[in-house]
Design a protein around this motif. Structure first.
Motif, mmCIF file in Angstrom:
data_model
loop_
_atom_site.group_PDB
_atom_site.id
_atom_site.type_symbol
_atom_site.label_atom_id
_atom_site.label_comp_id
_atom_site.label_asym_id
_atom_site.label_seq_id
_atom_site.Cartn_x
_atom_site.Cartn_y
_atom_site.Cartn_z
ATOM 1 N N ASN A 71 33.656 -30.356 -10.995
ATOM 2 C CA ASN A 71 34.939 -30.988 -10.686
ATOM 3 C C ASN A 71 34.752 -32.364 -10.027
ATOM 4 O OD1 ASN A 71 36.395 -28.747 -11.660
ATOM 5 N ND2 ASN A 71 36.178 -27.709 -9.694
ATOM 6 N N LYS A 72 33.717 -33.067 -10.460
ATOM 7 C CA LYS A 72 33.376 -34.359 -9.862
ATOM 8 C C LYS A 72 34.552 -35.322 -9.806
ATOM 9 C CE LYS A 72 31.007 -37.252 -12.427
ATOM 10 N NZ LYS A 72 29.888 -37.957 -13.104
ATOM 11 N N VAL A 73 35.304 -35.424 -10.900
ATOM 12 C CA VAL A 73 36.353 -36.447 -10.955
ATOM 13 C C VAL A 73 37.493 -36.160 -9.974
ATOM 14 C CG1 VAL A 73 35.804 -37.081 -13.326
ATOM 15 C CG2 VAL A 73 37.562 -35.346 -12.902
ATOM 16 N N LEU A 74 37.499 -34.931 -9.422
ATOM 17 C CA LEU A 74 38.519 -34.579 -8.428
ATOM 18 C C LEU A 74 37.975 -34.652 -7.000
ATOM 19 C CD1 LEU A 74 40.212 -31.533 -10.193
ATOM 20 C CD2 LEU A 74 41.003 -33.908 -10.109
ATOM 21 N N ALA A 75 36.713 -35.052 -6.850
ATOM 22 C CA ALA A 75 36.099 -35.122 -5.520
ATOM 23 C C ALA A 75 36.879 -36.064 -4.615
ATOM 24 C CB ALA A 75 34.652 -35.592 -5.631
ATOM 25 N N ASP A 76 36.951 -35.713 -3.348
ATOM 26 C CA ASP A 76 37.731 -36.484 -2.378
ATOM 27 C C ASP A 76 37.050 -37.808 -2.032
ATOM 28 O OD1 ASP A 76 38.314 -37.216 0.642
ATOM 29 O OD2 ASP A 76 40.010 -36.040 -0.062
ATOM 30 N N VAL A 77 37.775 -38.885 -2.214
ATOM 31 C CA VAL A 77 37.317 -40.219 -1.809
ATOM 32 C C VAL A 77 38.364 -40.782 -0.850
ATOM 33 C CG1 VAL A 77 36.625 -42.541 -2.540
ATOM 34 C CG2 VAL A 77 36.130 -40.572 -4.001
ATOM 35 N N LYS A 78 38.149 -40.520 0.425
ATOM 36 C CA LYS A 78 39.077 -40.920 1.484
ATOM 37 C C LYS A 78 40.493 -40.428 1.203
ATOM 38 C CE LYS A 78 40.244 -44.770 4.538
ATOM 39 N NZ LYS A 78 40.347 -46.235 4.693
ATOM 40 N N PRO A 98 41.698 -38.239 -4.965
ATOM 41 C CA PRO A 98 40.723 -37.812 -5.970
ATOM 42 C C PRO A 98 39.997 -38.999 -6.602
ATOM 43 C CG PRO A 98 42.777 -36.617 -6.226
ATOM 44 C CD PRO A 98 43.048 -37.701 -5.239
ATOM 45 N N MET A 99 38.720 -38.814 -6.909
ATOM 46 C CA MET A 99 37.890 -39.899 -7.411
ATOM 47 C C MET A 99 38.484 -40.606 -8.628
ATOM 48 S SD MET A 99 33.959 -39.778 -8.818
ATOM 49 C CE MET A 99 33.378 -38.837 -7.399
ATOM 50 N N VAL A 100 38.984 -39.835 -9.604
ATOM 51 C CA VAL A 100 39.520 -40.465 -10.812
ATOM 52 C C VAL A 100 40.714 -41.363 -10.485
ATOM 53 C CG1 VAL A 100 40.979 -38.463 -11.382
ATOM 54 C CG2 VAL A 100 40.314 -40.068 -13.164
ATOM 55 N N ILE A 101 41.509 -40.976 -9.507
ATOM 56 C CA ILE A 101 42.651 -41.796 -9.113
ATOM 57 C C ILE A 101 42.175 -43.046 -8.373
ATOM 58 C CG2 ILE A 101 44.788 -41.867 -7.788
ATOM 59 C CD1 ILE A 101 44.864 -40.081 -10.306
ATOM 60 N N ARG A 102 41.170 -42.896 -7.518
ATOM 61 C CA ARG A 102 40.585 -44.060 -6.848
ATOM 62 C C ARG A 102 40.084 -45.082 -7.871
ATOM 63 N NH1 ARG A 102 41.400 -45.813 -1.677
ATOM 64 N NH2 ARG A 102 41.340 -44.058 -0.222
ATOM 65 N N THR A 103 39.441 -44.586 -8.931
ATOM 66 C CA THR A 103 38.946 -45.476 -9.979
ATOM 67 C C THR A 103 40.099 -46.185 -10.672
ATOM 68 O OG1 THR A 103 37.021 -44.048 -10.342
ATOM 69 C CG2 THR A 103 37.587 -45.591 -12.090
ATOM 70 N N ALA A 138 35.220 -42.504 -14.964
ATOM 71 C CA ALA A 138 36.005 -41.941 -13.866
ATOM 72 C C ALA A 138 35.234 -41.864 -12.559
ATOM 73 C CB ALA A 138 36.501 -40.545 -14.253
ATOM 74 N N ASP A 139 33.893 -41.962 -12.641
ATOM 75 C CA ASP A 139 33.070 -41.852 -11.424
ATOM 76 C C ASP A 139 32.645 -43.212 -10.878
ATOM 77 O OD1 ASP A 139 31.194 -42.651 -13.289
ATOM 78 O OD2 ASP A 139 29.925 -40.881 -13.122
ATOM 79 N N GLU A 140 33.475 -44.239 -11.112
ATOM 80 C CA GLU A 140 33.203 -45.591 -10.602
ATOM 81 C C GLU A 140 34.352 -46.057 -9.700
ATOM 82 O OE1 GLU A 140 30.744 -47.832 -10.991
ATOM 83 O OE2 GLU A 140 29.535 -47.150 -12.698
ATOM 84 N N PRO A 141 34.620 -45.348 -8.589
ATOM 85 C CA PRO A 141 35.768 -45.715 -7.754
ATOM 86 C C PRO A 141 35.627 -47.044 -7.028
ATOM 87 C CG PRO A 141 34.451 -44.027 -6.667
ATOM 88 C CD PRO A 141 33.905 -44.161 -8.055
ATOM 89 N N PHE A 142 34.440 -47.636 -7.044
ATOM 90 C CA PHE A 142 34.233 -48.904 -6.338
ATOM 91 C C PHE A 142 33.952 -50.060 -7.298
ATOM 92 C CE2 PHE A 142 32.672 -45.367 -3.658
ATOM 93 C CZ PHE A 142 33.670 -45.405 -2.709
ATOM 94 N N ASP A 188 26.907 -39.339 -9.815
ATOM 95 C CA ASP A 188 26.493 -38.205 -10.631
ATOM 96 C C ASP A 188 26.296 -36.925 -9.836
ATOM 97 O OD1 ASP A 188 26.264 -39.508 -13.225
ATOM 98 O OD2 ASP A 188 24.603 -40.618 -12.348
ATOM 99 N N THR A 189 26.110 -37.042 -8.530
ATOM 100 C CA THR A 189 25.823 -35.874 -7.693
ATOM 101 C C THR A 189 26.585 -35.983 -6.378
ATOM 102 O OG1 THR A 189 23.965 -36.935 -6.559
ATOM 103 C CG2 THR A 189 23.474 -35.800 -8.641
ATOM 104 N N PRO A 190 26.723 -34.882 -5.636
ATOM 105 C CA PRO A 190 27.345 -34.963 -4.305
ATOM 106 C C PRO A 190 26.608 -35.945 -3.387
ATOM 107 C CG PRO A 190 27.249 -32.687 -5.021
ATOM 108 C CD PRO A 190 26.459 -33.474 -6.026
ATOM 109 N N GLU A 191 25.293 -36.039 -3.560
ATOM 110 C CA GLU A 191 24.512 -36.969 -2.743
ATOM 111 C C GLU A 191 24.877 -38.411 -3.065
ATOM 112 O OE1 GLU A 191 22.891 -33.077 -2.759
ATOM 113 O OE2 GLU A 191 23.206 -34.395 -4.493
#
Length: 239
Positions: free
Chosen positions: A15-22, A25-30, A94-98, A225-228
């Motif tokens: 569920n990476k694209v839903l990971a919390d970014v402040k 969700p990451m996809v929305i941040r992107t 979707a995993d490029e929020p910055f 790509d990873t939680p890290e």
């Protein structure tokens, strides 16, 4: 138009694209990072992500769960949106929020100049990375010719420095530009053995004798790509 493919499944980061970014969700941040540049649509196989996109004011396009790549997902979304043949489509992962505006604009400008001419099906970008960074198989490397046309992409360290120390590796960014016409051509090609071996969808283009135009950019962004990776990105961007 900017289309963000957002597959719900991920083996390395569920569920990476839903990971919390402040708190978002990451996809929305992107999507928020690029919304000032053009219209944005989020293409997903998940009804939950489509609802989330709409909740935040973005267009959501529900796509098949059977797609082999993000590009195939974008193609279905573009068809459903009825985009004309000369429409320029920018694929932002979707995993490029910055991701920075300048990087997306460079790919867009290259797409306008190169895509659809002399066998070029797509435009993309790379940044210079160090020797240690190039060891990471999650960071895809690209080698190019004198005109910055891609020769090959690999998770391995290329070129291999046989006789001397080498520092100027080109780290590929998962950012692409196509026209609707070249996207349709791309997705009509059969998957290649190279694509399957490296798990790199862009190798489909090269394997069939077509070309990808590249441009060098400066960026602090990287694919998560990873939680890290996420923790590293949050720390780097002070979020």
């Amino acid at each position: 138009m900017i289309i963000i493919p957002a597959r719900i499944g991920s083996t390395r980061f569920p569920n990476k694209v839903l990971a919390d970014v402040k708190g978002i969700p990451m996809v929305i941040r992107t999507a928020q990072a690029v919304r000032e540049l053009d219209s944005v649509a989020i293409a997903s196989d998940s009804e939950a992500i489509i609802s989330l996109a709409q909740e935040y004011g973005f267009r959501g396009v529900l796509t098949s769960p059977e797609h082999r790549s993000g590009t195939d997902r974008i193609h279905e979304a573009a068809q459903k949106l009825g985009l004309p043949s000369q429409e320029i489509i920018i694929n932002v992962q979707a995993d490029e929020p910055f991701i920075e505006h300048e990087v997306v604009e460079r790919v867009y400008d290259l797409c306008k100049r190169k895509v659809g001419r002399e066998g070029v099906l797509a435009a993309s970008a790379y940044k210079i990375v160090s020797n240690p960074e190039a060891d990471d198989p999650n960071l895809v490397k690209v080698v190019t010719d004198e005109e910055d046309i891609a020769l090959y992409f690999s998770r391995a360290k290329i070129p291999y420095p046989r006789d001397h120390h080498f520092e100027a590796y080109k780290g590929h960014l998962g950012l692409y530009g196509y026209t609707m016409a070249t996207l349709e051509k791309y997705c009509s090609l059969s998957p290649s053995p190279l694509e399957e071996i490296e798990k790199l969808e862009q190798l489909r283009i090269l394997a069939h004798g077509y070309r990808i135009a590249m441009t060098e950019v400066e960026t602090e962004s990287f694919g998560i790509d990873t939680p890290e990776d996420l923790q590293k990105a949050l720390k780097k961007h002070l979020l």
